[in-house]
Design a protein around this motif. Structure first.
Motif, mmCIF file in Angstrom:
data_model
loop_
_atom_site.group_PDB
_atom_site.id
_atom_site.type_symbol
_atom_site.label_atom_id
_atom_site.label_comp_id
_atom_site.label_asym_id
_atom_site.label_seq_id
_atom_site.Cartn_x
_atom_site.Cartn_y
_atom_site.Cartn_z
ATOM 1 N N ALA A 1 39.238 17.753 0.575
ATOM 2 C CA ALA A 1 40.406 18.389 -0.024
ATOM 3 C C ALA A 1 41.515 17.376 -0.289
ATOM 4 N N VAL A 2 41.680 16.391 0.610
ATOM 5 C CA VAL A 2 42.665 15.334 0.359
ATOM 6 C C VAL A 2 42.204 14.475 -0.817
ATOM 7 N N ARG A 3 40.921 14.139 -0.849
ATOM 8 C CA ARG A 3 40.396 13.360 -1.974
ATOM 9 C C ARG A 3 40.619 14.075 -3.305
ATOM 10 N N ASP A 4 40.585 15.399 -3.263
ATOM 11 C CA ASP A 4 40.749 16.173 -4.494
ATOM 12 C C ASP A 4 42.207 16.311 -4.906
ATOM 13 N N GLY A 5 43.130 15.755 -4.122
ATOM 14 C CA GLY A 5 44.514 15.704 -4.571
ATOM 15 C C GLY A 5 45.554 16.346 -3.686
ATOM 16 N N ALA A 6 45.146 17.036 -2.613
ATOM 17 C CA ALA A 6 46.135 17.667 -1.734
ATOM 18 C C ALA A 6 46.788 16.620 -0.837
ATOM 19 N N PRO A 7 48.115 16.574 -0.769
ATOM 20 C CA PRO A 7 48.770 15.593 0.111
ATOM 21 C C PRO A 7 48.614 15.915 1.592
ATOM 22 N N ALA A 8 48.367 17.193 1.915
ATOM 23 C CA ALA A 8 48.200 17.599 3.310
ATOM 24 C C ALA A 8 47.258 18.790 3.367
ATOM 25 N N ASP B 1 51.650 17.771 12.479
ATOM 26 C CA ASP B 1 52.054 16.847 11.413
ATOM 27 C C ASP B 1 52.226 17.552 10.075
ATOM 28 N N ALA B 2 51.447 18.618 9.843
ATOM 29 C CA ALA B 2 51.587 19.355 8.593
ATOM 30 C C ALA B 2 52.982 19.961 8.465
ATOM 31 N N SER B 3 53.572 20.383 9.578
ATOM 32 C CA SER B 3 54.928 20.929 9.539
ATOM 33 C C SER B 3 55.929 19.884 9.054
ATOM 34 N N MET B 4 55.688 18.623 9.401
ATOM 35 C CA MET B 4 56.570 17.551 8.950
ATOM 36 C C MET B 4 56.468 17.380 7.445
ATOM 37 N N VAL B 5 55.250 17.461 6.928
ATOM 38 C CA VAL B 5 55.066 17.346 5.484
ATOM 39 C C VAL B 5 55.711 18.535 4.771
ATOM 40 N N ILE C 1 43.426 7.813 3.405
ATOM 41 C CA ILE C 1 43.386 9.164 3.960
ATOM 42 C C ILE C 1 43.430 9.052 5.477
ATOM 43 N N VAL C 2 44.300 9.853 6.096
ATOM 44 C CA VAL C 2 44.449 9.828 7.550
ATOM 45 C C VAL C 2 44.205 11.230 8.100
ATOM 46 N N GLY D 1 44.455 16.644 7.623
ATOM 47 C CA GLY D 1 44.236 15.479 6.764
ATOM 48 C C GLY D 1 45.410 15.232 5.833
ATOM 49 N N PHE D 2 45.677 13.947 5.563
ATOM 50 C CA PHE D 2 46.859 13.590 4.785
ATOM 51 C C PHE D 2 46.600 12.386 3.882
#
Length: 247
Positions: free
Chosen positions: A133-140, A202-206, A111-112, A182-183
């Motif tokens: 939220a990332v741990r729970d499965g969201a990529p971003a 960075d979220a816009s890139m995802v 997680i970054v 978070g990612f």
């Protein structure tokens, strides 16, 4: 990242791009090195990330010619012993600087977080909510607040000319995005290797990859210190914290 690694508590690192000059704050030191209550904003931002017990590593991306100065700065301020710190020289753009920070992450980090050095006062509860939220499965994941002002889309004009309104977006569907974002590490790396156009976060890139991005509640104290008045507000927040809990 597997579901098992999320449940078991994946390793988390924070990358803080701090290579910008901060021209809107006027001449002088880079924005991240401006003093806030006698301590550089960057140190406040690093401490905000390290306040989360989930964060095991903080990577600071320094101005290209200022890595030694930033390393010395970190060495002279008290930081949590449980957290490791790295300083790397940055690039010409924020996107380049984040990628240089990602390049030095060790194995075991799944997680970054990417956090603006100019958001020095983000509370630890917000940091933890993004990680969870990332741990729970969201990529971003992005923290964000509802807007209090009505927003107008306009046709830009130069020279101070009046700008015609094109549309009024529905305010209830809009959010003001903060950091840390978070990612999932692999998702963020793929975004940086794929998306090359200039982007503001960075979220816009995802998003451009077609991957889902989710929002968690942000916090009013996670505001961005961009203009001199923001410094006044940040000092006031710190004074209130000291009065309330000895921060």
């Amino acid at each position: 990242m597997s579901d098992d690694s999320r449940r078991s508590g994946a390793g988390t690192a924070a990358v803080i791009p701090a290579a910008g000059r901060g021209v809107r704050l006027g001449p002088g030191a880079p924005k991240a090195l401006r003093a806030l209550n006698g301590t550089p904003m960057l140190i406040h931002a690093v401490r905000a990330m390290a306040a989360s017990r989930a964060v095991s590593l903080v990577v600071v991306v320094a101005p290209p010619d200022g890595a030694a100065e930033v390393k010395s700065l970190l060495d002279t301020h008290s930081l949590p012993e449980r957290t490791d710190f790295l300083v790397v020289p940055g690039g010409d753009t924020r996107q380049e600087s984040v990628k240089l920070g990602l390049d030095v992450l060790p194995p075991g980090i799944d997680i970054v977080l990417v956090h603006d050095a100019a958001r020095p006062l983000v509370p630890v509860d917000t940091v933890d909510a993004v990680i969870e939220a990332v741990r729970d499965g969201a990529p971003a994941v992005v923290p964000a607040l509802p807007l209090t002002d009505t927003v107008k889309e306009v046709e830009p004009r130069t020279g101070g000319l009046p700008e015609p309104v094109v549309a009024t977006p529905e305010r209830g569907r809009l959010r003001a995005v903060q950091t840390p974002q978070g990612f999932d590490r692999d998702t963020l790396l793929h975004a940086h290797e794929t998306v090359t156009d200039g982007v503001t976060d960075d979220a816009s890139m995802v998003e451009q990859l077609g991957e889902p991005v989710v929002v968690v509640p942000g916090h009013e104290e996670a505001f961005k210190v961009t203009r001199p008045l923001d410094l006044v507000l940040a000092e006031a927040v710190l004074a209130r914290r000291r009065a309330n809990d000895g921060f």
